[in-house]
Enzyme design. Structure first.
Site, PDB file in Angstrom:
ATOM      1  N   ASP A 128       0.879  -1.159   0.000  1.00 29.75           N
ATOM      2  CA  ASP A 128       0.000   0.000   0.000  1.00 29.75           C
ATOM      3  C   ASP A 128       0.921   1.214   0.000  1.00 29.75           C
ATOM      4  OD1 ASP A 128      -2.088   1.757   0.042  1.00 29.75           O
ATOM      5  OD2 ASP A 128      -3.174   0.767   1.664  1.00 29.75           O
TER       6      ASP A 128
HETATM    7  C1  BGC Z   1      -4.887   3.347  -0.162  1.00 33.74           C
HETATM    8  C2  BGC Z   1      -4.938   2.345  -1.285  1.00 33.74           C
HETATM    9  C3  BGC Z   1      -4.742   3.044  -2.596  1.00 33.74           C
HETATM   10  C4  BGC Z   1      -3.418   3.797  -2.572  1.00 33.74           C
HETATM   11  C5  BGC Z   1      -3.122   4.541  -3.864  1.00 33.74           C
HETATM   12  C6  BGC Z   1      -3.648   4.222  -0.228  1.00 33.74           C
HETATM   13  O1  BGC Z   1      -3.747   5.263   0.667  1.00 33.74           O
HETATM   14  O2  BGC Z   1      -4.933   2.679   1.073  1.00 33.74           O
HETATM   15  O3  BGC Z   1      -6.168   1.664  -1.269  1.00 33.74           O
HETATM   16  O4  BGC Z   1      -4.790   2.127  -3.664  1.00 33.74           O
HETATM   17  O5  BGC Z   1      -3.469   4.747  -1.522  1.00 33.74           O
HETATM   18  O6  BGC Z   1      -3.931   5.626  -4.024  1.00 33.74           O
END
Ligand code: BGC
Length: 744
Positions: free
Chosen positions: A289
Site C-alpha cells: 500500500d
Molecule cells: C490506499 C490504497 C490506494 C493507494 C493509492 C492508499 O492510501 O490505502 O487503497 O490504492 O493509496 O492511491
C-alpha cells in the site's frame, strides 16, 4: 519452517537451471515477446535479458505526488535519467507509476484507483455503486460487468493497472472503508470481489486485490497491531482473499498498512511467503500500500515484491533503488530474491495481457457505461422494510422529497476510491455527490405528481411539507471515507428529521445513502426503508425506478445491521481519539465469528440480518436436496416466483453442524452457497450448487490442514440468514487435507 527459504527454493525450481545461470539474451532474440509461449517462460526469458538497473526499475513505484515533485529529490536517490522518464511517461493525476523497460518492450505500469472506477483528478469517469452495494446484488455477474466497464475506462485512459478489488471483511461495522469492500461473509465477499477482478482483467490489464490482510479498521491504520490466531484468519479474512483470488486471479496483491501479529503487513513472512505464495501458489506480485514500506532487506525477504507509492523529497531512504542495490551488494538480499520479485511482476504483465495488448488512449462511450452502473444499482439496492406494501408508489398525486441533498446528487465515499465523475462532482462540505439528483429522477418517473422539496435543515418545515403531501420520501446520508472510521448514528439532525416527518405523515419512505450499517431509532414509525448504499453515477435514477416500481428491488444485505452499540464485538474502537500513528493493539478474540456469526454465537437479534432483502413480488423456495460428494456437498433447490410481477429471487444455503462447538466451528452456521434467479410470475428454476469443502471445515495450524469433523450436519435454505425455511440433514465422515493443496 522458514518460509522465505521455502519460497525461494520454489522460485529456484520455477526458474530452472537455464535462468539461474542466466545470460543476457542475444540482441534481436526476444522470445518474451512471443505470445505463443507461456507467461512463465516469457517472464523467465525477459528477466534473463535484463540488467540490474532495469530490474530495479520494476520494483519501485512512484506516487502521483512524486511525479510532480520528483525533480526535487536528490539525484543519489532517484537518478536524473529516471526522474526525466517518470515525468515524461506517468499518467498525471492518477495513483502511481512504475517505469518499464522500453529496450525490451516491457511497458510502464500506470496505476489507477480503484473499485468504483478510474480515479484520476484530471480525467472524468463512470462511477459504479460502492463495492458493498454491488455485493448486495448476490449476483457475481453484476460486479463482473461493472469490472469490465471500469477496466475498459482504465484502458481507454492509459492505465494498465487498477488498484481494485477490496475484500477485507466487515469485521468492524464502523470501518470507514467497508463501502470499498464486499461484506462480512468470506464466501459472498470472495465471490463478489473475485468477479470484479475478473471483469477488470478481461481488459488485459492487471487488477490488485487489497488490503492484505486483516486491515479491518481505519483508525490508526498505519500503527495498529492486530492479534489474531492463524485458525481464525484462515477461516475468515484470509478465506475471503483465498476465494477471491481463485475466482478473479488478480495479477497483484496489495499488502496493508497495519501489523498482523507483530509484523507489518508488507513485511510478513507468514502472510506473504507462506500463505499467499506457498500455500495458495500465487504467481503474481505483492505491491505495498502507498508508502507501507519499513525496510529494504526485511521487506524484500519477507515477501514484498514492489515497493510502491514513493512520495517525494524526504521519503524513507530505503524506499528507492540505491538502498536495494546496497542490500544486494552486501548479500542482505539474495540476488535470486530480486529475480523472483521481477519475474513475478513480469509474469503478471504477460499473463494478464498487458504486454501483448498495450493500453491506448481512446474514446469512451460514457452513456453506455452509465447504463452499466445504473443496472448495477438496480440489482443491488436493498428494500429493508415495506409494511402495507407502501412501495412501489402508486397513484400518488403529491410527494414530499426531503433531505440528503436529494436535489443535488447522490453521495459517494471518500478517499482513494473517490472518482472525478462524468458531469462533474457536486462538492458539499468536501464530500463528493455524484450528479444524478434523486429529486429530478423522481420528477421524471412520476410526471403526473406534484413534487415538493425541503432540504431538511429545519425538521418542522420538512414535517409541514410532508403533512400536505400524499407521501414523504426522506433521504438520509452517512459519509464514510478512507483514513478514519465512521459512526453508526446518523450525522446531524437526521434522526429527528425522519421522526418529525413520519409523525407528520405516516406514509413515509426513508432512503439511506450510507457506506454501511446505520442505527434507525425511528424504524417503528416508518413503514418503508430502502438502503441505497453509495449507489453510483446513476444512483438517482435507480432509486427513482425502484421507488416507483419500474424495477423490482432484489438486493440482500451483505452485512448485518446491529441494533445497538453493545452488540458490537468491540464496542470501543481501538485507538479512537488518540493522535494519529499511536501504536495501538487489538486482539480479535471473536476470531472468525464475524457479522451474523458473531450475532449467532451471542444470541443477539440484529436490526436487519445478513442476507435480508425484500421484493415487490414473492418467491417460494422448495425441494431442497443435499448429498455428499467427496469433500463437497452438492445442493439443489427450486425457486418459484409466486407473485404478480417479474423479479429476482435469492436462495441462500447455510450449513450447520449438529454440534458446532464439537465440530470446532466459530459459530452455529456459515453461508455455504447462494444463487439469484430472474423469474416472471409463475416461473420457476431449479438451481444446483456446490458447497466448498473449506466452508465445511476448520483450519488446523498444527498439521497445516483443513479438517471436516465427522458428524451430523444440517443444510438449510432461506432468503435471509434469519429466515430459513427448508432443511436437509446429512452425515459427513472425517476428512482432512493439506491447506496448500488445491481444493476439489
Ligand atoms: C490506499 C490504497 C490506494 C493507494 C493509492 C492508499 O492510501 O490505502 O487503497 O490504492 O493509496 O492511491
Amino acid at each position: 519452517m522458514n518460509w522465505t527459504a521455502a519460497s525461494l527454493s520454489i522460485c529456484a525450481m520455477l526458474l530452472g537451471p537455464s535462468v539461474q545461470a542466466a545470460q543476457p539474451a542475444a540482441a534481436g532474440a526476444r522470445p518474451w515477446l512471443n505470445p505463443a509461449l507461456s507467461a512463465d517462460a516469457r517472464a523467465r526469458a525477459a528477466l534473463a535479458a535484463m540488467t540490474l538497473d532495469e530490474k530495479l526499475r520494476l520494483v519501485f513505484g512512484y506516487s502521483d505526488q512524486a511525479v510532480t515533485e520528483v525533480s526535487k529529490v536528490p539525484d543519489d536517490i532517484v537518478s536524473p535519467e529516471l526522474k526525466a522518464y517518470i515525468v515524461a511517461h506517468a499518467v498525471k493525476g492518477s495513483a502511481g507509476f512504475v517505469p518499464g523497460v522500453p529496450r525490451l518492450g516491457i511497458p510502464d505500469q500506470t496505476q489507477t484507483d480503484a473499485s468504483i472506477g478510474v480515479r484520476n483528478s484530471l480525467i472524468p469517469s463512470t462511477a459504479l455503486p460502492s463495492s458493498l452495494a454491488t455485493a448486495a446484488s448476490f449476483d457475481p455477474e453484476v460486479p463482473r460487468a461493472g469490472g469490465a466497464m471500469i477496466g475498459a475506462e482504465a484502458r481507454a485512459t492509459g492505465h494498465n493497472t487498477m488498484l481494485s478489488g477490496g475484500v477485507n471483511l466487515a469485521r468492524e461495522p464502523r470501518n470507514g472503508r467497508n463501502f470499498e469492500y464486499t461484506g462480512e461473509d468470506p464466501l459472498l465477499a470472495g465471490t463478489m470481489a473475485g468477479a470484479l477482478i475478473d471483469g477488470i482483467q478481461s481488459n488485459h490489464i492487471v487488477s490488485t486485490i487489497k488490503h492484505y490482510a486483516v486491515n479491518d479498521q481505519e483508525t490508526q491504520r498505519t500503527s495498529l497491531d492486530v492479534t489474531i490466531s492463524a485458525e481464525a484468519m484462515r477461516q475468515s479474512d484470509l478465506l475471503a482473499f483465498e476465494l477471491a483470488m481463485e475466482k478473479g486471479k488478480p495479477g497483484s496483491v496489495m499488502c496493508s498498512y497495519n501489523l498482523i501479529n507483530g509484523r507489518w503487513g508488507c513485511e510478513n513472512d507468514y502472510l506473504l511467503n507462506k500463505v499467499l505464495k506457498h500455500d495458495w501458489g500465487f504467481k503474481g506480485f505483492v505491491m505495498s500500500d502507498w508508502g507501507a514500506v519499513h525496510s529494504t532487506a526485511d521487506a524484500a525477504n519477507d515477501g514484498l515484491d514492489q515497493f510502491t507509492g514513493f512520495c517525494c523529497v524526504g521519503d524513507k531512504p530505503w524506499f528507492a533503488p540505491p538502498a536495494m542495490k546496497q542490500a544486494l551488494q552486501s548479500g542482505r538480499i539474495p540476488e535470486r530474491r530480486l529475480d523472483d520479485m521481477v519475474e513475478r511482476i513480469l509474469w503478471a504483465l504477460f499473463d494478464k495481457g498487458a504486454v501483448d495488448d498495450p493500453v491506448r488512449r481512446s474514446p469512451i462511450d460514457y452513456a453506455a457505461h452509465a447504463l452499466v452502473s445504473e443496472k448495477a444499482a438496480e440489482d443491488s439496492l436493498v428494500l429493508l422494510k415495506n409494511d402495507g406494501d407502501l412501495l412501489p408508489l402508486r397513484g400518488v398525486k403529491s410527494v414530499a422529497v426531503i433531505g440528503g441533498n436529494a436535489d443535488k446528487g447522490v453521495l459517494a465515499g471518500g478517499g482513494s476510491s473517490d472518482v472525478t465523475p462524468v458531469g462533474g462532482a457536486v462538492m458539499i462540505k468536501d464530500r463528493t455527490f455524484l450528479p444524478d439528483a434523486p429529486l429530478a429522477e423522481l420528477q421524471r418517473t412520476l410526471p403526473g405528481a406534484r413534487i415538493g422539496f425541503d432540504a431538511g435543515t429545519d425538521p418542522r418545515a420538512a414535517a409541514a411539507l410532508a403533512a400536505k403531501s400524499d407521501v414523504a420520501v426522506v433521504f438520509v446520508t452517512q459519509y464514510d471515507s478512507e483514513g478514519y472510521d465512521g459512526s453508526l448514528e446518523l450525522e446531524g439532525n437526521q434522526d429527528s428529521l425522519v421522526a418529525a416527518v413520519a409523525n407528520a405523515n405516516p406514509r413515509t419512505v426513508v432512503v439511506i445513502e450510507s457506506g454501511g450499517a446505520v442505527f434507525m431509532p425511528w424504524l417503528r414509525q416508518v413503514p418503508a426503508v430502502l438502503e441505497a448504499f453509495y449507489p453510483g453515477i446513476r444512483g438517482g435514477a435507480a432509486i427513482a425506478r425502484i421507488v416507483t416500481g419500474r424495477v423490482d428491488p432484489s438486493g440482500h444485505l451483505p452485512i448485518s445491521f446491529p441494533a445497538s452499540p453493545d452488540q458490537l464485538a468491540h464496542p470501543d474502537l481501538p485507538g479512537r481519539g488518540l493522535p494519529n500513528e499511536t501504536p495501538v493493539h487489538v486482539t480479535y478474540d471473536e476470531g472468525a465469528a464475524i457479522g451474523y456469526k458473531w450475532y449467532d454465537t451471542r444470541g443477539y437479534r440484529p436490526l436487519f440480518a445478513f442476507g435480508h432483502g425484500l421484493s415487490y413480488t414473492r418467491f417460494a423456495l422448495s425441494n431442497l436436496t443435499a448429498r455428499r460428494d467427496g469433500r463437497t456437498v452438492r445442493v439443489t433447490f427450486s425457486i418459484r416466483n409466486t407473485g404478480k410481477r417479474e423479479g429476482k429471487g435469492v436462495g441462500q444455503v447455510y450449513v450447520m453442524p449438529a454440534d458446532w462447538k464439537a465440530a470446532g466451528w466459530e459459530a452455529p452456521k456459515r453461508l455455504g452457497a447462494f444463487a439469484k434467479a430472474g423469474l416472471k410470475p409463475g416461473q420457476s428454476r431449479t438451481v444446483e450448487l456446490t458447497v466448498d469443502p473449506r466452508l465445511l471445515a476448520t483450519y488446523e495450524a498444527a498439521g497445516d490442514k483443513w479438517h471436516i469433523h465427522a458428524g451430523d450436519y444440517r443444510v438449510v435454505l432461506g432468503d435471509s440468514s434469519d429466515h430459513l425455511t427448508q432443511t436437509v440433514d446429512l452425515a459427513l465422515p472425517d476428512q482432512a487435507w493439506s491447506a496448500s493443496a488445491a481444493p476439489d
